[in-house]
Design an enzyme around this catalytic site. Structure first.
Site, PDB file in Angstrom:
ATOM      1  N   TYR A 168      21.502  17.915 -26.867  1.00  0.00           N
ATOM      2  CA  TYR A 168      22.069  17.814 -28.131  1.00  0.00           C
ATOM      3  C   TYR A 168      22.048  19.286 -28.730  1.00  0.00           C
ATOM      4  O   TYR A 168      21.497  20.134 -28.332  1.00  0.00           O
ATOM      5  CB  TYR A 168      21.291  16.932 -29.222  1.00  0.00           C
ATOM      6  CG  TYR A 168      19.896  17.193 -29.276  1.00  0.00           C
ATOM      7  CD1 TYR A 168      18.889  17.538 -28.458  1.00  0.00           C
ATOM      8  CD2 TYR A 168      19.584  17.863 -30.892  1.00  0.00           C
ATOM      9  CE1 TYR A 168      17.544  18.015 -28.825  1.00  0.00           C
ATOM     10  CE2 TYR A 168      18.219  18.221 -31.137  1.00  0.00           C
ATOM     11  CZ  TYR A 168      17.349  18.430 -30.260  1.00  0.00           C
ATOM     12  OH  TYR A 168      16.100  18.882 -30.480  1.00  0.00           O
TER      13      TYR A 168
ATOM     14  N   LYS B 121      17.985  21.825 -24.114  1.00  0.00           N
ATOM     15  CA  LYS B 121      17.921  20.869 -25.288  1.00  0.00           C
ATOM     16  C   LYS B 121      18.165  19.620 -25.137  1.00  0.00           C
ATOM     17  O   LYS B 121      19.094  19.063 -25.561  1.00  0.00           O
ATOM     18  CB  LYS B 121      18.880  21.608 -26.301  1.00  0.00           C
ATOM     19  CG  LYS B 121      18.372  21.342 -27.703  1.00  0.00           C
ATOM     20  CD  LYS B 121      19.101  22.233 -28.899  1.00  0.00           C
ATOM     21  CE  LYS B 121      18.762  21.729 -30.312  1.00  0.00           C
ATOM     22  NZ  LYS B 121      17.561  21.814 -30.986  1.00  0.00           N
TER      23      LYS B 121
ATOM     24  N   GLU C 182       5.737  27.366 -28.934  1.00  0.00           N
ATOM     25  CA  GLU C 182       6.625  27.418 -29.979  1.00  0.00           C
ATOM     26  C   GLU C 182       6.347  26.106 -31.005  1.00  0.00           C
ATOM     27  O   GLU C 182       5.506  25.490 -30.893  1.00  0.00           O
ATOM     28  CB  GLU C 182       7.935  27.250 -29.670  1.00  0.00           C
ATOM     29  CG  GLU C 182       8.119  25.944 -28.831  1.00  0.00           C
ATOM     30  CD  GLU C 182       9.565  25.794 -28.015  1.00  0.00           C
ATOM     31  OE1 GLU C 182      10.663  26.148 -28.616  1.00  0.00           O
ATOM     32  OE2 GLU C 182       9.755  24.975 -27.139  1.00  0.00           O
TER      33      GLU C 182
ATOM     34  N   LEU D  18      12.369  26.622 -26.004  1.00  0.00           N
ATOM     35  CA  LEU D  18      13.811  26.666 -26.245  1.00  0.00           C
ATOM     36  C   LEU D  18      14.247  27.949 -26.779  1.00  0.00           C
ATOM     37  O   LEU D  18      13.610  28.534 -27.778  1.00  0.00           O
ATOM     38  CB  LEU D  18      14.322  25.342 -27.000  1.00  0.00           C
ATOM     39  CG  LEU D  18      15.841  25.399 -27.480  1.00  0.00           C
ATOM     40  CD1 LEU D  18      16.501  24.650 -26.326  1.00  0.00           C
ATOM     41  CD2 LEU D  18      15.956  24.290 -28.838  1.00  0.00           C
TER      42      LEU D  18
HETATM   43  N1  PLP Z   1      12.295  25.176 -30.329  1.00  0.00           N
HETATM   44  C1  PLP Z   1      12.534  23.900 -30.356  1.00  0.00           C
HETATM   45  C2  PLP Z   1      11.519  22.811 -29.459  1.00  0.00           C
HETATM   46  C3  PLP Z   1      13.589  23.360 -31.213  1.00  0.00           C
HETATM   47  O1  PLP Z   1      13.586  22.068 -31.159  1.00  0.00           O
HETATM   48  C4  PLP Z   1      14.353  23.950 -32.038  1.00  0.00           C
HETATM   49  C5  PLP Z   1      15.380  23.414 -32.655  1.00  0.00           C
HETATM   50  O2  PLP Z   1      15.639  22.284 -33.005  1.00  0.00           O
HETATM   51  C6  PLP Z   1      14.092  25.427 -31.887  1.00  0.00           C
HETATM   52  C7  PLP Z   1      13.080  26.061 -31.241  1.00  0.00           C
HETATM   53  C8  PLP Z   1      15.036  26.255 -32.774  1.00  0.00           C
HETATM   54  O3  PLP Z   1      16.338  26.366 -32.174  1.00  0.00           O
HETATM   55  P1  PLP Z   1      17.392  26.940 -32.984  1.00  0.00           P
HETATM   56  O4  PLP Z   1      17.141  28.310 -33.565  1.00  0.00           O
HETATM   57  O5  PLP Z   1      18.733  26.912 -31.993  1.00  0.00           O
HETATM   58  O6  PLP Z   1      17.734  25.719 -34.081  1.00  0.00           O
END
Ligand code: PLP
Length: 287
Positions: free
Chosen positions: A33, A148, A181, A206
């Site tokens: 997603y 993701k 994170e 991620l």
């Molecule tokens: N880390 C995780 C586990 C996430 O689920 C998300 C966003 O949903 C992020 C980091 C941040 O990613 P982004 O800046 O692409 O939204």
């Protein structure tokens, strides 16, 4: 204005947008997603999100449901039909519908679903004035957090624990004591010496699209950056902390497990980066 969703070629009223009971996303979390934010009519970091979507699909050997430019066109059209000026589009692709069997099904068409959400304010005034609280929890996720996927049970449990503790977000801590994170965000600190620190990309996190843009904006502004892991103790003794994601941009963290970070107030570097991101995102992609 009515709320519209998209399912496999059709724009449908939100309440009527459904997928099959044997969709592999439903049975195996066999899907990926993205969440794209629309900010004052601009798609924030859309190219980055589309690129990461392609990477997630490739890592799971899943096909695009249509050419990337067609998927992007649908996303823009769904935003238009929903009259989104500030909000987000949630986009999910699964390996499709097939009789339940763990192995990849043969000749199955991927499922493409998109939903739209309006957002009145991306942050509450008190979140910006006082910062938010995080609690730390063990990181119990799988070994490919760089993809993701919709397999989000560990983040669900972590976020629930945060909510029950009165915190905004959970910071996930690896067995070595470092923060990987947030449950749905990347984690950052600014040392008392003014160095911006965040974990480098690997299978353990991620690689946030917002993270990548913030790193570039920081470098452009001459803010020293170190991509390295940090511990909870280091975060507690840092000058500032914050989280980043498509929906939060950069949001100050002022309490970790009930203890203050820095002087307990949102930090100057955090707020400058948030502002820089907002300016960049509004200029990056026309709506
Ligand atoms: N880390 C995780 C586990 C996430 O689920 C998300 C966003 O949903 C992020 C980091 C941040 O990613 P982004 O800046 O692409 O939204």
């Amino acid at each position: 204005m009515a709320r519209w969703a998209y399912v496999n070629g059709r724009y449908l009223p939100h309440a009527q947008a459904t997928v099959h009971v044997e969709d592999r996303g439903f049975q195996f979390a066999d899907g990926v997603y993205e969440v794209v934010t629309i900010l004052d009519g601009h798609f924030a970091d859309l190219n980055g999100h589309m690129e990461r979507l392609g990477r997630s699909l490739a890592e799971l050997r899943m096909d695009w449901p249509a050419a990337p430019r067609v998927v992007e066109r649908i996303l823009r059209e769904l935003a238009r039909r929903n009259g989104l000026v500030n909000g987000s589009i949630y986009l999910q692709i699964t390996r499709g519908v097939a009789p339940r069997d763990f192995k990849f099904p043969a000749n199955t068409k991927p499922t493409l679903v998109m939903t739209a959400k309006r957002v009145a304010a991306f942050a509450k005034p008190e979140q910006l004035e006082q910062g938010v609280a995080v609690v730390t929890v063990p990181d119990i996720r799988w070994g490919r957090r760089d993809i993701k996927t919709v397999g989000l049970l560990a983040p669900v449990l972590a976020k629930q624990q945060a909510a029950e503790s009165g915190a905004y977000e959970a910071w996930l801590v690896d067995t070595d004591g470092t923060v990987t994170e947030g449950s749905s965000s990347n984690a950052w600190i600014v040392t008392r010496g003014g160095v911006l620190v965040t974990r480098p990309p690997s299978h353990t996190i991620l690689n946030g699209i917002t993270r990548l843009s913030l790193l570039r904006l920081a470098t452009e502004r001459g803010i020293p950056v170190e991509e390295r892991p940090f511990t909870v103790e280091e975060a507690l003794s840092a000058g500032e902390a914050f989280v980043s994601s498509a929906g939060t941009f950069a949001l100050p963290v002022t309490r970790i497990d009930g203890r203050p970070v820095g002087d307990g107030k949102p930090g100057a570097v955090t707020m400058a980066l948030r502002q820089a991101y907002l300016v960049y995102a509004k200029g990056s992609t026309a709506g």
